[in-house]
Structure formats: structure tokens, C-alpha cells
Design a protein around this motif. Structure first.
Motif, PDB file in Angstrom:
ATOM      1  N   VAL A  48       9.028  -4.849  -5.371  1.00 59.14           N
ATOM      2  CA  VAL A  48       7.646  -4.443  -5.634  1.00 59.14           C
ATOM      3  C   VAL A  48       7.703  -2.964  -5.985  1.00 59.14           C
ATOM      4  O   VAL A  48       8.073  -2.132  -5.155  1.00 59.14           O
ATOM      5  N   ALA A  49       7.388  -2.629  -7.232  1.00 62.01           N
ATOM      6  CA  ALA A  49       7.344  -1.238  -7.678  1.00 62.01           C
ATOM      7  C   ALA A  49       5.916  -0.744  -7.488  1.00 62.01           C
ATOM      8  O   ALA A  49       4.972  -1.420  -7.881  1.00 62.01           O
ATOM      9  N   THR A  50       5.764   0.417  -6.889  1.00 67.26           N
ATOM     10  CA  THR A  50       4.430   0.944  -6.631  1.00 67.26           C
ATOM     11  C   THR A  50       4.365   2.424  -6.983  1.00 67.26           C
ATOM     12  O   THR A  50       5.392   3.098  -7.060  1.00 67.26           O
ATOM     13  N   THR A  51       3.159   2.911  -7.187  1.00 70.01           N
ATOM     14  CA  THR A  51       2.989   4.300  -7.605  1.00 70.01           C
ATOM     15  C   THR A  51       3.057   5.281  -6.447  1.00 70.01           C
ATOM     16  O   THR A  51       3.310   6.458  -6.669  1.00 70.01           O
ATOM     17  N   THR A  52       2.830   4.826  -5.231  1.00 69.48           N
ATOM     18  CA  THR A  52       2.737   5.747  -4.107  1.00 69.48           C
ATOM     19  C   THR A  52       3.303   5.153  -2.825  1.00 69.48           C
ATOM     20  O   THR A  52       3.268   3.940  -2.621  1.00 69.48           O
ATOM     21  N   GLU A  53       3.781   6.016  -1.984  1.00 67.93           N
ATOM     22  CA  GLU A  53       4.303   5.623  -0.676  1.00 67.93           C
ATOM     23  C   GLU A  53       3.211   5.006   0.198  1.00 67.93           C
ATOM     24  O   GLU A  53       3.487   4.231   1.108  1.00 67.93           O
ATOM     25  N   LYS A  54       1.947   5.326  -0.086  1.00 68.93           N
ATOM     26  CA  LYS A  54       0.824   4.826   0.711  1.00 68.93           C
ATOM     27  C   LYS A  54       0.695   3.304   0.671  1.00 68.93           C
ATOM     28  O   LYS A  54       0.066   2.712   1.526  1.00 68.93           O
ATOM     29  N   ALA A  55       1.287   2.656  -0.308  1.00 74.81           N
ATOM     30  CA  ALA A  55       1.209   1.193  -0.419  1.00 74.81           C
ATOM     31  C   ALA A  55       2.195   0.487   0.506  1.00 74.81           C
ATOM     32  O   ALA A  55       2.001  -0.669   0.863  1.00 74.81           O
ATOM     33  N   ARG A  56       3.255   1.182   0.903  1.00 68.66           N
ATOM     34  CA  ARG A  56       4.331   0.554   1.685  1.00 68.66           C
ATOM     35  C   ARG A  56       3.852  -0.147   2.953  1.00 68.66           C
ATOM     36  O   ARG A  56       4.275  -1.263   3.232  1.00 68.66           O
ATOM     37  N   PRO A  57       2.953   0.448   3.768  1.00 62.93           N
ATOM     38  CA  PRO A  57       2.513  -0.237   4.987  1.00 62.93           C
ATOM     39  C   PRO A  57       1.820  -1.584   4.725  1.00 62.93           C
ATOM     40  O   PRO A  57       1.797  -2.450   5.586  1.00 62.93           O
ATOM     41  N   TRP A  58       1.268  -1.742   3.530  1.00 64.88           N
ATOM     42  CA  TRP A  58       0.586  -2.993   3.172  1.00 64.88           C
ATOM     43  C   TRP A  58       1.571  -4.082   2.745  1.00 64.88           C
ATOM     44  O   TRP A  58       1.178  -5.223   2.537  1.00 64.88           O
ATOM     45  N   LEU A  59       2.834  -3.733   2.595  1.00 65.92           N
ATOM     46  CA  LEU A  59       3.834  -4.657   2.054  1.00 65.92           C
ATOM     47  C   LEU A  59       5.011  -4.820   3.011  1.00 65.92           C
ATOM     48  O   LEU A  59       6.158  -4.570   2.647  1.00 65.92           O
ATOM     49  N   PRO A  60       4.752  -5.248   4.249  1.00 65.53           N
ATOM     50  CA  PRO A  60       5.844  -5.357   5.214  1.00 65.53           C
ATOM     51  C   PRO A  60       6.881  -6.390   4.775  1.00 65.53           C
ATOM     52  O   PRO A  60       6.544  -7.456   4.291  1.00 65.53           O
ATOM     53  N   GLY A  61       8.127  -6.023   4.916  1.00 66.70           N
ATOM     54  CA  GLY A  61       9.208  -6.940   4.576  1.00 66.70           C
ATOM     55  C   GLY A  61       9.558  -6.979   3.095  1.00 66.70           C
ATOM     56  O   GLY A  61      10.546  -7.588   2.715  1.00 66.70           O
ATOM     57  N   ALA A  62       8.770  -6.326   2.257  1.00 66.42           N
ATOM     58  CA  ALA A  62       9.045  -6.331   0.816  1.00 66.42           C
ATOM     59  C   ALA A  62      10.056  -5.241   0.470  1.00 66.42           C
ATOM     60  O   ALA A  62      10.162  -4.228   1.158  1.00 66.42           O
ATOM     61  N   ASN A  63      10.789  -5.461  -0.604  1.00 64.35           N
ATOM     62  CA  ASN A  63      11.688  -4.447  -1.140  1.00 64.35           C
ATOM     63  C   ASN A  63      10.849  -3.544  -2.037  1.00 64.35           C
ATOM     64  O   ASN A  63      10.655  -3.827  -3.214  1.00 64.35           O
ATOM     65  N   VAL A  64      10.315  -2.465  -1.468  1.00 63.82           N
ATOM     66  CA  VAL A  64       9.392  -1.580  -2.183  1.00 63.82           C
ATOM     67  C   VAL A  64      10.156  -0.409  -2.791  1.00 63.82           C
ATOM     68  O   VAL A  64      10.959   0.228  -2.118  1.00 63.82           O
ATOM     69  N   VAL A  65       9.874  -0.135  -4.062  1.00 64.14           N
ATOM     70  CA  VAL A  65      10.447   1.014  -4.756  1.00 64.14           C
ATOM     71  C   VAL A  65       9.276   1.841  -5.275  1.00 64.14           C
ATOM     72  O   VAL A  65       8.439   1.337  -6.030  1.00 64.14           O
ATOM     73  N   VAL A  66       9.182   3.086  -4.834  1.00 63.78           N
ATOM     74  CA  VAL A  66       8.109   3.968  -5.294  1.00 63.78           C
ATOM     75  C   VAL A  66       8.551   4.586  -6.610  1.00 63.78           C
ATOM     76  O   VAL A  66       9.511   5.347  -6.659  1.00 63.78           O
ATOM     77  N   THR A  67       7.841   4.229  -7.675  1.00 66.32           N
ATOM     78  CA  THR A  67       8.214   4.679  -9.021  1.00 66.32           C
ATOM     79  C   THR A  67       7.330   5.804  -9.531  1.00 66.32           C
ATOM     80  O   THR A  67       7.669   6.456 -10.513  1.00 66.32           O
ATOM     81  N   GLY A  68       6.168   5.999  -8.912  1.00 60.88           N
ATOM     82  CA  GLY A  68       5.204   6.947  -9.456  1.00 60.88           C
ATOM     83  C   GLY A  68       4.403   6.275 -10.551  1.00 60.88           C
ATOM     84  O   GLY A  68       4.564   5.085 -10.829  1.00 60.88           O
ATOM     85  N   TYR A  69       3.538   7.051 -11.175  1.00 64.43           N
ATOM     86  CA  TYR A  69       2.715   6.516 -12.252  1.00 64.43           C
ATOM     87  C   TYR A  69       3.159   7.173 -13.552  1.00 64.43           C
ATOM     88  O   TYR A  69       3.052   8.380 -13.705  1.00 64.43           O
ATOM     89  N   PRO A  70       3.672   6.388 -14.472  1.00 64.74           N
ATOM     90  CA  PRO A  70       4.202   6.994 -15.700  1.00 64.74           C
ATOM     91  C   PRO A  70       3.078   7.588 -16.559  1.00 64.74           C
ATOM     92  O   PRO A  70       2.033   6.978 -16.741  1.00 64.74           O
ATOM     93  N   LEU A  71       3.312   8.807 -17.033  1.00 67.36           N
ATOM     94  CA  LEU A  71       2.349   9.480 -17.904  1.00 67.36           C
ATOM     95  C   LEU A  71       3.033   9.838 -19.214  1.00 67.36           C
ATOM     96  O   LEU A  71       4.219  10.159 -19.234  1.00 67.36           O
TER      97      LEU A  71
END
Length: 103
Positions: A48-71
Motif C-alpha cells: 500500500v503506497a501512501t502519501t503520508t505516515e499518518k495513514a499507517r495506523p489505519w492500515l495495520p498489518g499492511a506493507n505500507v510504503v510512504v511515497t509522498g505526493y508526486p508534484l
């Protein structure tokens, strides 16, 4: 399989089929708080690629990668003071914080 909201519920069968056949999948979450479809798919997606670290708590057990928001080129960081001056906003005024947006 790469999935970008909206329409995650529609792509769920493809991600599930990929998981069952050993094909990896990436779900991109641009928001800070995922909806129920993203939370459900985060359990079976490879990443799960996400723009911010703030999303991580909502995704327990997922392989989360914080990518930022491309501009695109031309966007540069600006201080709050410079942004307020450019927009003629007084420093005492409260502004909404887009970092807490739920999309």
C-alpha cells in the motif's frame, strides 16, 4: 495489478485474483484516512503506497510504503509566512489544514 482510487471496490476482485495466483498488487492511497475498501484491500495487497505516515495506523498489518505526493516541476516548498503574504491572509486568521483532509 496497480490500483488508484476512486473505484477500489470495483478492482477488489482483480487484486484478490492476483493474490490467489501469486501476482503482486499495489494500492495507492492519496488520503490520510483510507475508506473501508482500501482498508479491506490493504490486507491482501502486496504493497500500500501512501502519501503520508499518518495513514499507517489505519492500515495495520499492511506493507505500507510512504511515497509522498508526486508534484510536477515548478512546485516548490513555501513557508507559511510567504504563502499568507502571497494570498493576503492575516497571520491571526485560521486556515484549514489540507494535511488532515479525508478524501
Amino acid at each position: 495489478v496497480v490500483c488508484y482510487p476512486p473505484g477500489l471496490l470495483i478492482i477488489f476482485p482483480a487484486i484478490l485474483a492476483g493474490r490467489l495466483s501469486g501476482v503482486g498488487s499495489v494500492v495507492y492511497l492519496p488520503d490520510t484516512t483510507p475508506g473501508w475498501a482500501v482498508r479491506a484491500m490493504s490486507r491482501i495487497a502486496s504493497v500500500v503506497a501512501t502519501t503520508t505516515e499518518k495513514a499507517r495506523p489505519w492500515l495495520p498489518g499492511a506493507n505500507v510504503v510512504v511515497t509522498g505526493y508526486p508534484l510536477r516541476d515548478g512546485f516548490e516548498p513555501v513557508s507559511k509566512e510567504a504563502a499568507r503574504a502571497a494570498l493576503s491572509v492575516l497571520t491571526a486568521e485560521r486556515l484549514s489544514d489540507s494535511d488532515g483532509a479525508v478524501g
